[in-house]
Design an enzyme around this catalytic site. Structure first.
Site, PDB file in Angstrom:
ATOM      1  N   TYR A 153       0.820  -1.217   0.000  1.00 34.94           N
ATOM      2  CA  TYR A 153       0.000   0.000   0.000  1.00 34.94           C
ATOM      3  C   TYR A 153       0.853   1.264   0.000  1.00 34.94           C
ATOM      4  CZ  TYR A 153      -0.080  -0.370   5.245  1.00 34.94           C
ATOM      5  OH  TYR A 153       0.220  -0.467   6.567  1.00 34.94           O
ATOM      6  N   GLU A 154       0.191   2.368  -0.354  1.00 34.78           N
ATOM      7  CA  GLU A 154       0.839   3.653  -0.625  1.00 34.78           C
ATOM      8  C   GLU A 154       1.809   3.552  -1.803  1.00 34.78           C
ATOM      9  OE1 GLU A 154      -0.753   5.729   0.818  1.00 34.78           O
ATOM     10  OE2 GLU A 154      -1.501   4.537   2.478  1.00 34.78           O
ATOM     11  N   GLY A 155       1.552   2.624  -2.704  1.00 29.27           N
ATOM     12  CA  GLY A 155       2.401   2.429  -3.874  1.00 29.27           C
ATOM     13  C   GLY A 155       3.370   1.290  -3.638  1.00 29.27           C
TER      14      GLY A 155
END
Length: 600
Positions: free
Chosen positions: A439-441
């Site tokens: 998550y968050e890239g």
């Protein structure tokens, strides 16, 4: 199960002895942020992490969140722990006084996030999302939006979320379909579905403030057509009083591998009332305020898991008796020696320890840079800090979480078969932490951001700024200490870092695939060198304290020995990374797609 302990002493070492944060705070105008205050706050935060959060960690994993027709119930003890968190004033620490905050520096508040996540990753997700929501509204919200939402978020009675991705678009936000139709009163009606929304619905706060990206009717395609909105769970009046339920509802929660006590929600917006934040079609730029804070926070979660895994593995290695030392009995009164005497167990423990302490230094360094960008009146200092953060943020997010996978795996491995058993807590750490690289890239996205956007996009300027700092430090200590070999190693690595960058840039001119092929190895190389730079500083500092006659001989000797391990065994990992980078893209891209399934 090993009881989690907050790293008060080591965090103070990094904050005060390595980075002299008290002087840093005084320079930025935080006269009250003294070392004594720091110690007092850390003492209370440690108690909260160890005595409130850690005991309900396994409960959260066992029970998970419960979903019933849009209502989400958090695990036993989570709601009560959050109320204690609010009563303790923790949400307001680094927030403006005019909105009810305590006006303390960002880095002081954020440094303790490691302990909350280390004690209970799932629980820490809830207040963690609120911080980014606050920063986004502070940076881009109107005065009216700030007056309505900030004081409630800061006191903790309301919490916040970040609503980005949708079922069809993943990290490619240019594909989003959520739409925002203007209303006559200046508000907007948002319609669409968002997925993977951490803390999107729960029973811990009175209201939930969603920060949402969506498209206006006339928006251009792609990322240039994204606007940002604030959408509360409950509509409120101008004074912030709850009026009625908004048309946003949790459709379901995900059944996950880990962080089961954290509600990961599908959120349905069905004409939900929202208000634009910032300018039309400029939402993604505003959202980066939230996303950059979230990326550093996610990196901190990787650090937290590394430290927690090390604590558990170390306690077990000292206690578990298995076999005899290769150099003779070390526990002659017992049937076997503790497994910490075996070289391979020490290899795993020192890998965890060197990563945890090195990553802590890198993370705090970035927090110090954030302080400068937020509070400094020196434009040149702010610009320099922003440049360093631009380079280091994707490294913090990806390197700290990728190496956490190794550290938590070793946490299980040291326990042997017991590491695979639920009651010891090691397998939960591994499961909980696995999400952090996604998550968050994902790591691949962070790597492309680092190499293509930050380094190549600045024509190497962002890299040059940080490399210059490292080379100046190495030059300053050369000849003044016994660490010349380590200083030379870091110095030669940063020269190589620049050369690798140039090589990739040249190769990419004729084949852009070279950027994608090299990116992750390049990021990991960058991480090992950056952490090595901070290990050099920690070693020099430790030797100075020993030379001055410290009473904490063991603490500083451990720093020196761990630094030796890092330079002898961890920094050498860059050799394979360089080889992979120079191998180019052909070994990845030449094979025809059909051949991937050949023989199946």
């Amino acid at each position: 199960m090993q009881n989690y302990k907050a790293t008060e002493r080591d965090t103070l070492f990094v904050m005060q002895e390595l980075f002299d944060m008290e002087a840093h705070y005084q320079q930025l105008g935080f006269e009250d942020a003294t070392e004594d205050l720091m110690k007092a706050i850390y003492s209370e935060a440690a108690k909260f992490a160890e005595n409130v959060l850690a005991p309900i960690n396994a409960i959260g994993d066992e029970e998970g969140c419960k979903f019933d027709d849009g209502v989400v119930t958090t695990p036993t003890g989570f709601k009560e722990a959050y109320h204690q968190y609010v009563e303790g004033g923790w949400p307001s620490m680094a927030q403006p006084v005019e909105f009810g905050g305590q006006g303390l520096p960002y880095s002081l508040a954020t440094s303790m996030a490691e302990w909350f996540s280390g004690a209970n990753h799932s629980w820490a997700m809830y207040p963690g999302l609120s911080q980014g929501c606050m920063e986004t509204l502070k940076a881009h919200g109107t005065k009216e939006q700030q007056d309505i939402y900030l004081s409630k978020l800061i006191e903790g009675s309301w919490t916040g979320t970040m609503c980005l991705t949708e079922p069809h678009c993943g990290s490619d936000l240019g594909m989003l379909k959520c739409k925002a139709e203007p209303n006559d009163d200046g508000s907007y009606s948002l319609t669409g579905t968002k997925i993977f929304i951490s803390a999107g619905e729960h029973d811990m706060s009175d209201n939930i403030v969603h920060i949402v990206i969506a498209r206006l009717p006339d928006a251009p395609a792609g990322t240039k057509g994204i606007s940002l909105f604030v959408v509360p769970k409950f509509n409120v009046d101008a004074q912030g009083n709850i009026v009625d339920r908004n048309n946003v509802k949790c459709g379901s929660i995900e059944h996950k591998m880990g962080i089961k006590g954290s509600a990961t929600c599908v959120m349905n917006f069905d004409g939900a009332k929202g208000f634009m934040v910032g300018q039309p079609n400029r939402g993604l730029a505003c959202m980066f305020t939230f996303m950059n804070i979230a990326r550093i926070g996610t990196g901190m979660e990787g650090l937290s898991a590394t430290e927690a895994a090390y604590q558990g593995a170390l306690a077990y290695a000292k206690d578990r008796l298995q076999f005899r030392s290769l150099t003779g009995k070390k526990n002659p009164e017992g049937p076997a020696d503790p497994i910490i005497v075996h070289p391979d167990v020490r290899r795993m423990l020192l890998t965890q320890k060197s990563l945890a302490e090195g990553k802590r230094a890198l993370a705090v360094y970035c927090m110090k840079m954030v302080d400068t960008t937020l509070y400094s009146s020196d434009d040149a200092a702010k610009q320099l800090a922003e440049s360093k953060l631009a380079l280091l943020t994707p490294i913090v997010k990806a390197f700290l979480t990728e190496t956490a996978q190794e550290a938590t795996s070793y946490g299980m491995q040291v326990y042997g078969g017991h590491g695979y058993i639920k009651e010891w807590g090691m397998e939960q750490l591994a499961r909980d932490t696995r999400i952090c690289t996604m998550y968050e890239g994902t790591t691949g996205i962070q790597a492309i951001d680092l190499l293509a956007r930050k380094v190549m996009g600045s024509n190497g300027e962002l890299l040059r700024v940080f490399v210059t700092e490292i080379k100046e430090y190495c030059a300053n200590i050369r000849g003044k200490s016994q660490f010349n070999a380590w200083a030379n190693a870091i110095d030669s690595h940063v020269d190589e870092w620049v050369q690798i960058t140039n090589d990739i840039g040249v190769a990419a001119q004729s084949n852009p695939e070279e950027l994608g092929a090299a990116a992750v190895d390049y990021l990991m190389y960058s991480g090992y060198v950056s952490v090595g730079y901070f290990w050099l500083q920690m070693a020099v500092n430790a030797q100075q304290k020993l030379d001055a006659g410290t009473t904490e001989v063991d603490f500083y000797q451990a720093k020196l020995m761990t630094a030796k391990f890092y330079f002898d065994r961890m920094l050498s990992r860059t050799r394979s990374l360089v080889s992979a980078i120079h191998s180019g893209s052909d070994n990845l891209m030449q094979m025809d797609e059909a051949l991937f399934s050949a023989g199946k």
